[in-house]
Every structure is written in structure tokens, then in C-alpha cells.
Design an enzyme around this catalytic site. Structure first.
Site, mmCIF file in Angstrom:
data_model
loop_
_atom_site.group_PDB
_atom_site.id
_atom_site.type_symbol
_atom_site.label_atom_id
_atom_site.label_comp_id
_atom_site.label_asym_id
_atom_site.label_seq_id
_atom_site.Cartn_x
_atom_site.Cartn_y
_atom_site.Cartn_z
ATOM 1 N N ASN A 28 -4.500 -9.038 4.219
ATOM 2 C CA ASN A 28 -3.610 -8.153 4.969
ATOM 3 C C ASN A 28 -3.806 -8.341 6.473
ATOM 4 O OD1 ASN A 28 -1.873 -6.109 5.692
ATOM 5 N ND2 ASN A 28 -3.271 -4.452 5.213
ATOM 6 N N ASP B 78 -0.680 -1.694 -4.222
ATOM 7 C CA ASP B 78 -2.056 -1.913 -3.767
ATOM 8 C C ASP B 78 -2.759 -0.561 -3.617
ATOM 9 O OD1 ASP B 78 -4.234 -3.349 -2.836
ATOM 10 O OD2 ASP B 78 -3.486 -3.490 -0.775
ATOM 11 N N SER C 219 0.857 -1.196 0.000
ATOM 12 C CA SER C 219 0.000 0.000 0.000
ATOM 13 C C SER C 219 0.888 1.239 0.000
ATOM 14 C CB SER C 219 -0.887 0.004 1.249
ATOM 15 O OG SER C 219 -0.074 0.183 2.406
ATOM 16 N N HIS D 171 -12.331 -4.135 3.965
ATOM 17 C CA HIS D 171 -10.973 -4.220 4.487
ATOM 18 C C HIS D 171 -11.038 -4.315 6.005
ATOM 19 C CE1 HIS D 171 -9.619 -1.959 0.682
ATOM 20 N NE2 HIS D 171 -9.096 -3.161 0.607
ATOM 21 N N GLY D 172 -10.152 -5.069 6.605
ATOM 22 C CA GLY D 172 -10.144 -5.201 8.066
ATOM 23 C C GLY D 172 -11.166 -6.218 8.522
ATOM 24 N N THR E 39 -9.590 -11.041 4.647
ATOM 25 C CA THR E 39 -9.643 -11.447 6.061
ATOM 26 C C THR E 39 -11.081 -11.571 6.545
ATOM 27 O OG1 THR E 39 -7.573 -10.303 6.503
ATOM 28 C CG2 THR E 39 -8.954 -10.779 8.424
ATOM 29 N N HIS F 14 -10.902 -8.115 -2.784
ATOM 30 C CA HIS F 14 -10.216 -7.435 -1.676
ATOM 31 C C HIS F 14 -10.887 -7.801 -0.361
ATOM 32 C CE1 HIS F 14 -7.574 -4.386 -3.744
ATOM 33 N NE2 HIS F 14 -8.188 -4.965 -4.757
ATOM 34 N N GLY F 15 -10.201 -7.495 0.734
ATOM 35 C CA GLY F 15 -10.806 -7.729 2.048
ATOM 36 C C GLY F 15 -10.905 -9.205 2.367
ATOM 37 N N GLU G 253 -10.365 -0.781 -9.938
ATOM 38 C CA GLU G 253 -11.501 -1.066 -9.037
ATOM 39 C C GLU G 253 -12.751 -0.286 -9.417
ATOM 40 O OE1 GLU G 253 -10.702 -0.895 -4.780
ATOM 41 O OE2 GLU G 253 -12.690 -0.063 -4.438
#
Ligand code: 13P
Length: 282
Positions: free
Chosen positions: A230, A84, A49, A178-179, A209, A206-207, A136
Site C-alpha cells: 500500500n 482488506d 480497506s 504497515h507503513g 512496503t 502484510h506490510g 489474521e
């Protein structure tokens, strides 16, 4: 071998698995990820990033770390060095000039017209240099590097419009964040499949997790070829370091502290590679 993402993601698309994109934050993480992927004969994408680039000292510092580690560790699996969420054309150009083999131009917060324009500009700079481009559409929710967003589902029409910029990969936001997820993710698989069929591009999720394993498998079935991870590695590493420091209060050597998260991180990486089906695909 540092390469762009074209061949690795086309192979993943044809053989119905996904390649992991792991975010890197420092030299040690880069080494742990490279070693784990080499051991498992898996291709890998090192995502960086803009925040991590700043933290590590700049685009060329990141590039030097990655190329040098690949050489010194004799890494044979395909490794892509990928920007990223590049927030501007300038950021993508800086990454390309520093030796990144792939960039993401994230114009998702702009109008479709502006997003298309900036994406086209990046493609025309990147392709002659053999650098691949991800773009994106829609908005991925959650927060990364201090940038917070509400989820905005990409439409098929907008995805098709962006795909016409000659990008190599598309990241349509379809409910991921994200997160950490505050509730069970609500991914729109139907639309994912539609976008994949119409654009015929390898798709990026993406995302990564916190998405349940079954949903990740379903996403791969619907055209996802690259999964971004991440937070999960951050948690694995930090938990192990916290435990180590709790049990070894006399330690002050930073090498021992950072290394105490190595095994946990490598274990988490292996589990993800197994889930994505990329083991032995290098
Ligand atoms: P997570 O932090 O949720 O794993 O997402 C990573 C990501 O999408 C990076 O672009």
C-alpha cells in the site's frame, strides 16, 4: 476477469511465486494497477480497506468501479476484489453482497476463541457464494487508516487453531508492519515455514512496503503467496505528483494532476511484479 483468490493463490503456491495485493484508493489508481498488470500478464489482487471504501462512497461504488473498469479496459488477467482488514462480520457480509470476490476478516485484536468464532461465521457466509476468506492471527505492527498496532508474533498453535475454520488463506503476523519501518524488519522465517507446512494454506504477508527484496524472496520460499503493498505506491504516486506540481504551477486540471503520478506508479508496480515472480503467470 474478476475472480476469487483460490485458483490464483494455489497456482502461486504450487509454482513458488507470490501475487501482489495492491490497495486502491480511487478510480484512477484502480485503472493504473489494472493496466500495469494486464501489460505484464500478471494476476492481481485489488485490496480495499474500510477507510478507502468510505472514501470512495461505499462497498457498491468500489465494486462498480472495479467491474466496470475490467470490462471497459478488456482486462483478461485474473483480478480479485478483496476486502482488506474487514473489522467485523457485518463488514465482510456487506462486501460480499456488493460483489467482492474475497474478504479478509481481521479478528486479530480479539481473543483466539472470538477470532475463531467470527472467522467461522464469515466462512459460512462466503463459501456458498464462491467468495474466499483470509484471516489474521498475531498482530501486524505499524499504522494503517488510523489503526495502530504493536507487533505480536503469531504462534504456531494459534495459527493451526485458526486454520481449522476452513479459511482459504492465513495471514500470520510474524514481524511485519504497515507503513514505513523504523528499523530493519525482523521476520520470523522459521515459524513462517512451520506454519505453512502444518496448515498447508497459502500464507499472506502484510506490510510489504520497506521489506528488503531478499527478505521478500525468502518469505516466498517459506510459503508466502500474497504480498500486501500500500504505502509504497502511495509514496511513488505522491512524489511524482509533487514534482509535477512544483514544475507546473499553472496546472489546475485535476485529471492532469492525478495522471502525473501514473508512470511512477506503473513503474513501481512492474518492479514489484518482477520481484514476486508473477509476470506472465496470468
Ligand atoms: P504497507 O502499507 O506497509 O505496504 O502494507 C499494506 C498492507 O499490508 C495492507 O493490508
Amino acid at each position: 476477469m474478476v475472480v476469487n483468490m483460490k485458483e490464483m493463490l494455489m497456482k502461486a503456491k504450487n509454482e513458488h511465486y507470490a501475487v501482489a495485493h495492491f490497495n486502491i484508493n480511487n478510480l484512477e489508481w484502480t485503472r493504473f494497477i489494472l493496466e500495469a498488470c494486464e501489460e505484464n500478464r500478471s494476476p492481481v489482487i485489488l485490496g480495499v480497506s474500510e477507510g478507502a471504501i468510505k472514501y470512495m462512497g461505499g462497498y457498491s461504488v468500489v465494486s462498480s468501479i472495479v467491474y466496470s473498469l475490467v470490462k471497459e479496459l478488456e482486462i483478461k488477467v485474473p483480478v480479485a476484489l478483496h476486502l482488506d482488514h474487514g473489522s467485523s462480520v457485518l463488514s465482510c457480509k456487506k462486501a460480499i453482497d456488493a460483489g467482492f470476490t474475497s474478504v479478509m476478516i481481521d479478528g486479530s485484536k480479539y481473543s483466539l476463541e472470538e477470532n475463531v468464532l467470527m472467522t467461522k461465521e464469515v466462512v459460512s457466509y462466503a463459501h456458498p457464494k464462491n467468495v474466499t476468506v483470509e484471516a489474521e492471527i498475531g498482530a501486524i505492527g505499524g499504522e494503517e487508516d488510523g489503526v495502530a498496532n504493536e507487533v505480536l508474533y503469531a504462534t504456531v498453535e494459534d495459527a493451526v487453531a485458526l486454520s481449522k475454520t476452513e479459511i482459504d488463506f492465513l495471514a500470520p503476523a510474524l514481524g511485519s508492519v504497515h507503513g514505513l519501518y523504523k528499523r530493519e524488519p525482523n521476520l520470523n522465517f522459521e515459524r513462517m515455514k512451520q506454519i505453512c507446512e502444518i496448515t498447508n494454506l497459502p500464507l499472506v504477508l502484510h506490510g510489504g512496503t520497506g521489506i528488503p527484496d531478499e527478505q521478500i524472496k525468502m518469505a516466498i520460499h517459506c510459503g508466502i503467496c500474497k504480498l500486501n503493498i500500500n504505502t509504497e505506491l502511495q509514496i511513488a504516486w505522491t512524489n511524482a505528483v509533487r514534482t509535477f506540481l512544483g514544475a507546473n504551477s499553472e496546472v489546475y486540471d485535476p485529471r492532469k494532476v492525478i495522471k502525473s503520478g501514473e508512470d511512477a506508479m506503473k513503474e513501481a508496480i512492474k518492479k514489484k511484479l518482477e520481484l514476486l515472480g508473477s509476470i506472465g503467470k496470468a
